[in-house]
Design a protein around this motif. Structure first.
Motif, PDB file in Angstrom:
ATOM      1  N   ARG A  10       0.844  -1.197   0.000  1.00 15.75           N
ATOM      2  CA  ARG A  10       0.000   0.000   0.000  1.00 15.75           C
ATOM      3  C   ARG A  10       0.882   1.250   0.000  1.00 15.75           C
ATOM      4  O   ARG A  10       1.541   1.572   0.990  1.00 15.75           O
ATOM      5  CB  ARG A  10      -0.939  -0.017   1.199  1.00 15.75           C
ATOM      6  N   ALA A  11       0.870   1.945  -1.128  1.00 14.01           N
ATOM      7  CA  ALA A  11       1.804   3.049  -1.339  1.00 14.01           C
ATOM      8  C   ALA A  11       1.658   4.149  -0.295  1.00 14.01           C
ATOM      9  O   ALA A  11       2.664   4.750   0.124  1.00 14.01           O
ATOM     10  CB  ALA A  11       1.608   3.634  -2.745  1.00 14.01           C
ATOM     11  N   GLU A  12       0.425   4.430   0.150  1.00 11.77           N
ATOM     12  CA  GLU A  12       0.245   5.523   1.112  1.00 11.77           C
ATOM     13  C   GLU A  12       0.892   5.192   2.454  1.00 11.77           C
ATOM     14  O   GLU A  12       1.439   6.087   3.129  1.00 11.77           O
ATOM     15  CB  GLU A  12      -1.246   5.828   1.306  1.00 11.77           C
ATOM     16  N   LEU A  13       0.902   3.921   2.846  1.00 11.01           N
ATOM     17  CA  LEU A  13       1.562   3.532   4.097  1.00 11.01           C
ATOM     18  C   LEU A  13       3.071   3.599   3.957  1.00 11.01           C
ATOM     19  O   LEU A  13       3.776   3.979   4.904  1.00 11.01           O
ATOM     20  CB  LEU A  13       1.125   2.127   4.511  1.00 11.01           C
ATOM     21  N   VAL A  14       3.574   3.232   2.791  1.00  7.56           N
ATOM     22  CA  VAL A  14       5.016   3.320   2.544  1.00  7.56           C
ATOM     23  C   VAL A  14       5.481   4.773   2.611  1.00  7.56           C
ATOM     24  O   VAL A  14       6.500   5.089   3.247  1.00  7.56           O
ATOM     25  CB  VAL A  14       5.371   2.698   1.184  1.00  7.56           C
ATOM     26  N   GLN A  15       4.744   5.687   1.979  1.00  5.04           N
ATOM     27  CA  GLN A  15       5.114   7.097   2.010  1.00  5.04           C
ATOM     28  C   GLN A  15       5.074   7.645   3.436  1.00  5.04           C
ATOM     29  O   GLN A  15       5.952   8.413   3.850  1.00  5.04           O
ATOM     30  CB  GLN A  15       4.161   7.903   1.114  1.00  5.04           C
ATOM     31  N   ARG A  16       4.076   7.236   4.199  1.00 10.73           N
ATOM     32  CA  ARG A  16       3.973   7.686   5.582  1.00 10.73           C
ATOM     33  C   ARG A  16       5.154   7.180   6.411  1.00 10.73           C
ATOM     34  O   ARG A  16       5.732   7.916   7.226  1.00 10.73           O
ATOM     35  CB  ARG A  16       2.653   7.192   6.172  1.00 10.73           C
ATOM     36  N   SER A  17       5.543   5.933   6.204  1.00 15.25           N
ATOM     37  CA  SER A  17       6.667   5.369   6.952  1.00 15.25           C
ATOM     38  C   SER A  17       7.975   6.041   6.568  1.00 15.25           C
ATOM     39  O   SER A  17       8.824   6.314   7.426  1.00 15.25           O
ATOM     40  CB  SER A  17       6.757   3.859   6.697  1.00 15.25           C
ATOM     41  N   ARG A  18       8.154   6.331   5.273  1.00  8.95           N
ATOM     42  CA  ARG A  18       9.372   7.026   4.845  1.00  8.95           C
ATOM     43  C   ARG A  18       9.469   8.404   5.488  1.00  8.95           C
ATOM     44  O   ARG A  18      10.538   8.814   5.956  1.00  8.95           O
ATOM     45  CB  ARG A  18       9.371   7.158   3.323  1.00  8.95           C
ATOM     46  N   ALA A  19       8.342   9.100   5.529  1.00 16.60           N
ATOM     47  CA  ALA A  19       8.339  10.441   6.125  1.00 16.60           C
ATOM     48  C   ALA A  19       8.646  10.373   7.620  1.00 16.60           C
ATOM     49  O   ALA A  19       9.398  11.213   8.146  1.00 16.60           O
ATOM     50  CB  ALA A  19       6.982  11.114   5.890  1.00 16.60           C
ATOM     51  N   LEU A  20       8.090   9.395   8.309  1.00 14.53           N
ATOM     52  CA  LEU A  20       8.331   9.276   9.740  1.00 14.53           C
ATOM     53  C   LEU A  20       9.783   8.901  10.020  1.00 14.53           C
ATOM     54  O   LEU A  20      10.395   9.440  10.950  1.00 14.53           O
ATOM     55  CB  LEU A  20       7.381   8.235  10.344  1.00 14.53           C
ATOM     56  N   ALA A  21      10.349   7.995   9.229  1.00 19.26           N
ATOM     57  CA  ALA A  21      11.755   7.618   9.411  1.00 19.26           C
ATOM     58  C   ALA A  21      12.660   8.838   9.217  1.00 19.26           C
ATOM     59  O   ALA A  21      13.627   9.031   9.971  1.00 19.26           O
ATOM     60  CB  ALA A  21      12.135   6.510   8.435  1.00 19.26           C
ATOM     61  N   GLN A  22      12.340   9.674   8.236  1.00 18.70           N
ATOM     62  CA  GLN A  22      13.130  10.888   8.013  1.00 18.70           C
ATOM     63  C   GLN A  22      12.954  11.863   9.167  1.00 18.70           C
ATOM     64  O   GLN A  22      13.921  12.463   9.641  1.00 18.70           O
ATOM     65  CB  GLN A  22      12.718  11.537   6.694  1.00 18.70           C
ATOM     66  N   GLN A  23      11.735  12.018   9.638  1.00 18.50           N
ATOM     67  CA  GLN A  23      11.446  12.937  10.744  1.00 18.50           C
ATOM     68  C   GLN A  23      12.213  12.549  12.008  1.00 18.50           C
ATOM     69  O   GLN A  23      12.722  13.417  12.736  1.00 18.50           O
ATOM     70  CB  GLN A  23       9.944  12.933  11.028  1.00 18.50           C
ATOM     71  N   LEU A  24      12.321  11.254  12.267  1.00 20.50           N
ATOM     72  CA  LEU A  24      12.971  10.764  13.486  1.00 20.50           C
ATOM     73  C   LEU A  24      14.457  10.483  13.289  1.00 20.50           C
ATOM     74  O   LEU A  24      15.119  10.020  14.215  1.00 20.50           O
ATOM     75  CB  LEU A  24      12.270   9.492  13.972  1.00 20.50           C
ATOM     76  N   SER A  25      14.962  10.738  12.080  1.00 19.67           N
ATOM     77  CA  SER A  25      16.376  10.470  11.744  1.00 19.67           C
ATOM     78  C   SER A  25      16.719   8.987  11.902  1.00 19.67           C
ATOM     79  O   SER A  25      17.812   8.636  12.345  1.00 19.67           O
ATOM     80  CB  SER A  25      17.309  11.328  12.605  1.00 19.67           C
ATOM     81  N   PHE A  26      15.778   8.132  11.523  1.00 22.76           N
ATOM     82  CA  PHE A  26      16.039   6.694  11.499  1.00 22.76           C
ATOM     83  C   PHE A  26      16.622   6.367  10.121  1.00 22.76           C
ATOM     84  O   PHE A  26      15.953   5.843   9.233  1.00 22.76           O
ATOM     85  CB  PHE A  26      14.744   5.916  11.734  1.00 22.76           C
ATOM     86  N   ALA A  27      17.889   6.692   9.954  1.00 19.48           N
ATOM     87  CA  ALA A  27      18.493   6.708   8.623  1.00 19.48           C
ATOM     88  C   ALA A  27      18.657   5.323   8.013  1.00 19.48           C
ATOM     89  O   ALA A  27      18.727   5.185   6.791  1.00 19.48           O
ATOM     90  CB  ALA A  27      19.858   7.398   8.700  1.00 19.48           C
TER      91      ALA A  27
END
Length: 289
Positions: free
Chosen positions: A111-128
């Motif tokens: 599900r593309a919308e969940l993938v985009q949300r997870s990518r944004a959260l990983a970037q926000q939290l610096s989970f590189a």
């Protein structure tokens, strides 16, 4: 009025403190808020508490596997199949990968919308060292990914997605697989298709004559076949409960550790069950010799 406001504030502070006591040491409160496990006030409802308990309990099984894999400075590589909102992946990263300082988690979700949300959260939290792929579990084995993964997880990957996760783990020579199957329907469909023939052939067909029994037996047989297939492929398999049945009916946890010892008896029993229940086509598709 002022004492009442103070009392309300004390009650909220006490509730927040009680919630923090339930969290793991070092757990990111910001992450749990972003995952909507905690409210913006740092509180938790019963549904979120149940979800967090499941993930924490699964973490207890996965952490020692990661510690084993990370020995001697190795950077663990974990694939999280059917990641959904990536509760498991984010908490694994927060509690283990972040303090370890090495290793990577790859979340796979169609599900593309969940993938985009997870990518944004990983970037926000610096989970590189987290990345997310927008694809089905079945397509992941052909994706541009490393040839080997240390750990493969699939938490509530529905129906055949668990089988696809197993196929991925075999293709990537995974040292460990951690699987919590969900909503198995494929075997039940095969049982329904051949029901009349089987009823005439064997009294065992009474086990799936009624539709509700067909569904439940299909689910049970599916997990039995998965375990035998893993044993036939060189894995030591343990089956246990994830959490208490009062928390979730999708509760079976399959742990597989690669030993390289392929059990011929497991392969023979796999074939025998397929013949007894009329599931030869399913074996050819999902659990090939």
């Amino acid at each position: 009025m002022r004492p009442r406001r103070q009392g309300a504030g004390d009650a909220r502070a006490a509730a927040q403190e009680a919630v923090r006591a339930e969290l793991r040491p070092g757990q990111s409160v910001e992450l749990l808020k972003e995952l909507h496990i905690l409210t913006r006030d740092g509180l938790m409802n019963q549904d979120s508490r149940r979800k967090l308990k499941q993930v924490y309990h699964l973490y207890q099984f996965i952490e020692p596997l990661l510690q084993e894999v990370a020995a001697d400075g190795h950077a663990p590589l974990l694939a999280d199949h059917g990641a959904g909102k990536s509760y498991l992946g984010f908490i694994l990263y927060d509690l283990f990968f972040k303090p370890l300082g090495r290793g990577e988690i790859v979340g796979i979700e169609w599900r593309a919308e969940l993938v985009q949300r997870s990518r944004a959260l990983a970037q926000q939290l610096s989970f590189a060292r987290m990345r997310f792929l927008d694809m089905s579990v079945a397509d992941a084995a052909q994706a541009d990914l490393p040839g080997r993964f240390d750990v493969v997880t699939a938490l509530h990957a529905c129906d055949t997605a668990t089988d696809d996760a197993i196929a991925f783990g075999l293709a990537k020579q995974a040292r460990h697989m951690v699987l919590v199957p969900c909503c198995q329907a494929e075997a039940a469909a095969h049982l329904r298709r051949n029901k009349a023939l089987q009823l005439a052939r064997t009294p065992l067909a009474e086990l799936w004559r009624h539709p509700i029994h067909t569904r439940e037996l299909g689910s049970q047989i599916t997990n039995v076949l998965r375990c035998l297939y893993l044993e036939a492929s060189g894995y030591q398999v343990t089956v246990t409960e994830l959490v208490g049945w009062e928390h979730s009916l999708k509760n079976e946890l399959i742990l597989a550790r690669y030993t390289g010892q392929k059990k011929r008896s497991a392969r023979e029993r796999l074939q025998a069950i397929g013949e007894e229940f009329g599931l030869q086509d399913l074996l050819q598709t999902r659990y090939p010799a």
